[in-house]
Design a protein around this motif. Structure first.
Motif, PDB file in Angstrom:
ATOM      1  N   MET A   1      -6.910   0.972  14.019  1.00 44.15           N
ATOM      2  CA  MET A   1      -7.684   1.405  12.849  1.00 44.15           C
ATOM      3  C   MET A   1      -9.129   0.999  13.086  1.00 44.15           C
ATOM      4  O   MET A   1      -9.423  -0.161  13.348  1.00 44.15           O
ATOM      5  N   ASP A   2     -10.043   1.982  13.031  1.00 45.85           N
ATOM      6  CA  ASP A   2     -11.457   1.696  13.281  1.00 45.85           C
ATOM      7  C   ASP A   2     -12.126   1.166  12.018  1.00 45.85           C
ATOM      8  O   ASP A   2     -11.515   1.072  10.955  1.00 45.85           O
ATOM      9  N   ASP A   3     -13.402   0.812  12.143  1.00 42.75           N
ATOM     10  CA  ASP A   3     -14.151   0.191  11.021  1.00 42.75           C
ATOM     11  C   ASP A   3     -14.328   1.130   9.851  1.00 42.75           C
ATOM     12  O   ASP A   3     -14.294   0.713   8.688  1.00 42.75           O
ATOM     13  N   SER A   4     -14.525   2.415  10.139  1.00 45.04           N
ATOM     14  CA  SER A   4     -14.741   3.385   9.050  1.00 45.04           C
ATOM     15  C   SER A   4     -13.498   3.498   8.179  1.00 45.04           C
ATOM     16  O   SER A   4     -13.574   3.563   6.942  1.00 45.04           O
ATOM     17  N   ASP A   5     -12.329   3.489   8.840  1.00 49.87           N
ATOM     18  CA  ASP A   5     -11.092   3.573   8.062  1.00 49.87           C
ATOM     19  C   ASP A   5     -10.897   2.323   7.219  1.00 49.87           C
ATOM     20  O   ASP A   5     -10.431   2.376   6.061  1.00 49.87           O
ATOM     21  N   LYS A   6     -11.250   1.149   7.811  1.00 49.54           N
ATOM     22  CA  LYS A   6     -11.121  -0.097   7.063  1.00 49.54           C
ATOM     23  C   LYS A   6     -12.030  -0.103   5.843  1.00 49.54           C
ATOM     24  O   LYS A   6     -11.640  -0.538   4.758  1.00 49.54           O
ATOM     25  N   LYS A   7     -13.290   0.374   6.060  1.00 48.90           N
ATOM     26  CA  LYS A   7     -14.229   0.416   4.938  1.00 48.90           C
ATOM     27  C   LYS A   7     -13.735   1.357   3.838  1.00 48.90           C
ATOM     28  O   LYS A   7     -13.837   1.060   2.638  1.00 48.90           O
ATOM     29  N   GLU A   8     -13.223   2.501   4.275  1.00 50.99           N
ATOM     30  CA  GLU A   8     -12.722   3.476   3.291  1.00 50.99           C
ATOM     31  C   GLU A   8     -11.542   2.876   2.520  1.00 50.99           C
ATOM     32  O   GLU A   8     -11.426   3.020   1.298  1.00 50.99           O
ATOM     33  N   LEU A   9     -10.634   2.177   3.273  1.00 52.39           N
ATOM     34  CA  LEU A   9      -9.495   1.551   2.618  1.00 52.39           C
ATOM     35  C   LEU A   9      -9.942   0.451   1.651  1.00 52.39           C
ATOM     36  O   LEU A   9      -9.412   0.303   0.545  1.00 52.39           O
ATOM     37  N   GLN A  10     -10.960  -0.313   2.083  1.00 46.42           N
ATOM     38  CA  GLN A  10     -11.499  -1.352   1.231  1.00 46.42           C
ATOM     39  C   GLN A  10     -12.090  -0.770  -0.049  1.00 46.42           C
ATOM     40  O   GLN A  10     -11.922  -1.300  -1.150  1.00 46.42           O
ATOM     41  N   THR A  11     -12.766   0.351   0.111  1.00 49.57           N
ATOM     42  CA  THR A  11     -13.372   1.020  -1.054  1.00 49.57           C
ATOM     43  C   THR A  11     -12.301   1.490  -2.024  1.00 49.57           C
ATOM     44  O   THR A  11     -12.413   1.345  -3.256  1.00 49.57           O
ATOM     45  N   VAL A  12     -11.225   2.050  -1.466  1.00 50.73           N
ATOM     46  CA  VAL A  12     -10.130   2.532  -2.314  1.00 50.73           C
ATOM     47  C   VAL A  12      -9.476   1.370  -3.054  1.00 50.73           C
ATOM     48  O   VAL A  12      -9.172   1.446  -4.242  1.00 50.73           O
ATOM     49  N   LEU A  13      -9.284   0.252  -2.311  1.00 50.42           N
ATOM     50  CA  LEU A  13      -8.694  -0.913  -2.928  1.00 50.42           C
ATOM     51  C   LEU A  13      -9.566  -1.470  -4.047  1.00 50.42           C
ATOM     52  O   LEU A  13      -9.068  -1.854  -5.116  1.00 50.42           O
ATOM     53  N   GLU A  14     -10.865  -1.512  -3.784  1.00 48.54           N
ATOM     54  CA  GLU A  14     -11.786  -1.994  -4.818  1.00 48.54           C
ATOM     55  C   GLU A  14     -11.762  -1.085  -6.045  1.00 48.54           C
ATOM     56  O   GLU A  14     -11.802  -1.555  -7.196  1.00 48.54           O
ATOM     57  N   LYS A  15     -11.699   0.216  -5.778  1.00 47.36           N
ATOM     58  CA  LYS A  15     -11.647   1.175  -6.886  1.00 47.36           C
ATOM     59  C   LYS A  15     -10.366   0.989  -7.700  1.00 47.36           C
ATOM     60  O   LYS A  15     -10.382   0.990  -8.935  1.00 47.36           O
ATOM     61  N   LEU A  16      -9.254   0.824  -6.977  1.00 52.09           N
ATOM     62  CA  LEU A  16      -7.990   0.608  -7.674  1.00 52.09           C
ATOM     63  C   LEU A  16      -8.005  -0.690  -8.466  1.00 52.09           C
ATOM     64  O   LEU A  16      -7.455  -0.765  -9.571  1.00 52.09           O
ATOM     65  N   GLN A  17      -8.650  -1.726  -7.871  1.00 52.74           N
ATOM     66  CA  GLN A  17      -8.741  -3.000  -8.577  1.00 52.74           C
ATOM     67  C   GLN A  17      -9.554  -2.860  -9.866  1.00 52.74           C
ATOM     68  O   GLN A  17      -9.183  -3.408 -10.912  1.00 52.74           O
ATOM     69  N   ARG A  18     -10.666  -2.107  -9.759  1.00 54.53           N
ATOM     70  CA  ARG A  18     -11.499  -1.881 -10.953  1.00 54.53           C
ATOM     71  C   ARG A  18     -10.705  -1.104 -12.021  1.00 54.53           C
ATOM     72  O   ARG A  18     -10.772  -1.412 -13.211  1.00 54.53           O
ATOM     73  N   GLU A  19      -9.985  -0.070 -11.541  1.00 55.86           N
ATOM     74  CA  GLU A  19      -9.190   0.715 -12.473  1.00 55.86           C
ATOM     75  C   GLU A  19      -8.116  -0.149 -13.133  1.00 55.86           C
ATOM     76  O   GLU A  19      -7.815   0.001 -14.320  1.00 55.86           O
ATOM     77  N   LYS A  20      -7.542  -1.051 -12.276  1.00 59.03           N
ATOM     78  CA  LYS A  20      -6.526  -1.952 -12.832  1.00 59.03           C
ATOM     79  C   LYS A  20      -7.127  -2.852 -13.901  1.00 59.03           C
ATOM     80  O   LYS A  20      -6.546  -3.038 -14.986  1.00 59.03           O
ATOM     81  N   GLU A  22      -9.833  -2.282 -15.646  1.00 62.78           N
ATOM     82  CA  GLU A  22     -10.175  -1.458 -16.807  1.00 62.78           C
ATOM     83  C   GLU A  22      -8.919  -1.148 -17.639  1.00 62.78           C
ATOM     84  O   GLU A  22      -8.954  -1.151 -18.868  1.00 62.78           O
ATOM     85  N   LEU A  23      -7.827  -0.861 -16.907  1.00 59.85           N
ATOM     86  CA  LEU A  23      -6.578  -0.565 -17.612  1.00 59.85           C
ATOM     87  C   LEU A  23      -6.093  -1.784 -18.388  1.00 59.85           C
ATOM     88  O   LEU A  23      -5.647  -1.666 -19.542  1.00 59.85           O
ATOM     89  N   ILE A  24      -6.199  -2.965 -17.792  1.00 58.20           N
ATOM     90  CA  ILE A  24      -5.801  -4.196 -18.488  1.00 58.20           C
ATOM     91  C   ILE A  24      -6.669  -4.413 -19.725  1.00 58.20           C
ATOM     92  O   ILE A  24      -6.185  -4.784 -20.801  1.00 58.20           O
ATOM     93  N   THR A  25      -7.982  -4.165 -19.541  1.00 57.46           N
ATOM     94  CA  THR A  25      -8.896  -4.307 -20.679  1.00 57.46           C
ATOM     95  C   THR A  25      -8.543  -3.326 -21.797  1.00 57.46           C
ATOM     96  O   THR A  25      -8.532  -3.679 -22.984  1.00 57.46           O
ATOM     97  N   ASP A  26      -8.238  -2.080 -21.384  1.00 59.22           N
ATOM     98  CA  ASP A  26      -7.855  -1.072 -22.386  1.00 59.22           C
ATOM     99  C   ASP A  26      -6.577  -1.479 -23.123  1.00 59.22           C
ATOM    100  O   ASP A  26      -6.452  -1.309 -24.340  1.00 59.22           O
ATOM    101  N   ILE A  27      -5.614  -2.005 -22.331  1.00 61.12           N
ATOM    102  CA  ILE A  27      -4.351  -2.431 -22.947  1.00 61.12           C
ATOM    103  C   ILE A  27      -4.593  -3.560 -23.939  1.00 61.12           C
ATOM    104  O   ILE A  27      -4.045  -3.574 -25.044  1.00 61.12           O
ATOM    105  N   ARG A  28      -5.462  -4.503 -23.543  1.00 61.57           N
ATOM    106  CA  ARG A  28      -5.785  -5.596 -24.451  1.00 61.57           C
ATOM    107  C   ARG A  28      -6.469  -5.087 -25.712  1.00 61.57           C
ATOM    108  O   ARG A  28      -6.170  -5.543 -26.823  1.00 61.57           O
ATOM    109  N   ASP A  29      -7.404  -4.128 -25.492  1.00 62.66           N
ATOM    110  CA  ASP A  29      -8.090  -3.550 -26.657  1.00 62.66           C
ATOM    111  C   ASP A  29      -7.096  -2.855 -27.583  1.00 62.66           C
ATOM    112  O   ASP A  29      -7.178  -2.965 -28.812  1.00 62.66           O
ATOM    113  N   LEU A  30      -6.176  -2.102 -26.941  1.00 63.56           N
ATOM    114  CA  LEU A  30      -5.174  -1.408 -27.748  1.00 63.56           C
ATOM    115  C   LEU A  30      -4.290  -2.406 -28.491  1.00 63.56           C
ATOM    116  O   LEU A  30      -3.970  -2.222 -29.669  1.00 63.56           O
TER     117      LEU A  30
END
Length: 205
Positions: A1-20, A22-30
């Motif tokens: 796996m080259d660096d570009s793939d790692k960066k892309e995977l890292q970005t996806v993971l960060e995005k999923l973490q943010r979504e997670k 946000e989802l937790i925050t939404d659940i708490r708000d609800l």
């Protein structure tokens, strides 16, 4: 796996973490919104319960007062009825004979007066004790029967003792005829009462 793939995977993971997050925050708000809503509903229900409790206490007090009034009213009704009966007796046995003697009216007319006074008196008493405004057929039957029996109980002793004399009739014949009339009236009263009760029972069935 080259660096570009790692960066892309890292970005996806960060995005999923943010979504997670946000989802937790939404659940708490609800959850918080639900808690607030439930608390408001609970307060409203508590207010309704308090209002119903106050209304129930008020109704219980009114029922107790009404029961007390009814229990106190019944003896008062009997006392008033006794007063009316006494008044009818005074009119029939004292006032009407005095009026007849003072005005020189024929003594036979006293029975008409006694019958009228007794009829309306009993009608008023029975209606008063029943607690109903309109006069029903049962009350009228009682008044008619009571008036005939009262006149009969006064007529027979007066004829028997010779207090009055009806030229066209012999004393014993007068008593016999009047007895037959009273018996017919009394029998009709009980028969009509029995038929009325029978009709009511059939109607309920």
């Amino acid at each position: 796996m080259d660096d570009s793939d790692k960066k892309e995977l890292q970005t996806v993971l960060e995005k999923l973490q943010r979504e997670k997050e946000e989802l937790i925050t939404d659940i708490r708000d609800l959850d918080w919104a639900k808690i607030i809503k439930l608390e408001k509903e609970n307060e409203e229900l508590q207010k309704k319960v308090d209002w119903l409790d106050k209304d129930k206490k008020k109704t219980d007090r009114e029922n107790k007062n009404l029961s007390r009034q009814v229990s106190n009213a019944r003896p008062r009704m009997w006392i008033n009825s006794l007063k009316m009966i006494t008044a009818i007796g005074i009119i029939d046995l004292i006032i009407l004979p005095l009026i007849t003697m003072v005005l020189g009216i024929s003594l036979e007319w006293i029975f008409i007066g006694i019958g009228i006074v007794t009829f309306f008196g009993i009608l008023l008493i029975v209606n008063y004790m029943s607690g109903t405004s309109p006069y029903d057929s049962g009350e009228i039957r009682k008044a008619i029967t009571g008036a005939f029996v009262t006149v009969y109980l006064i007529f027979v002793p007066m004829i028997t003792l010779g207090s009055i004399h009806i030229p066209s009739l012999q004393p014993m014949n007068s008593i016999l005829y009047f007895t037959i009339v009273v018996v017919v009236v009394v029998v009709c009263y009980f028969v009509s009462r029995a038929l009325e009760e029978y009709v009511k029972i059939k109607h309920r069935q």
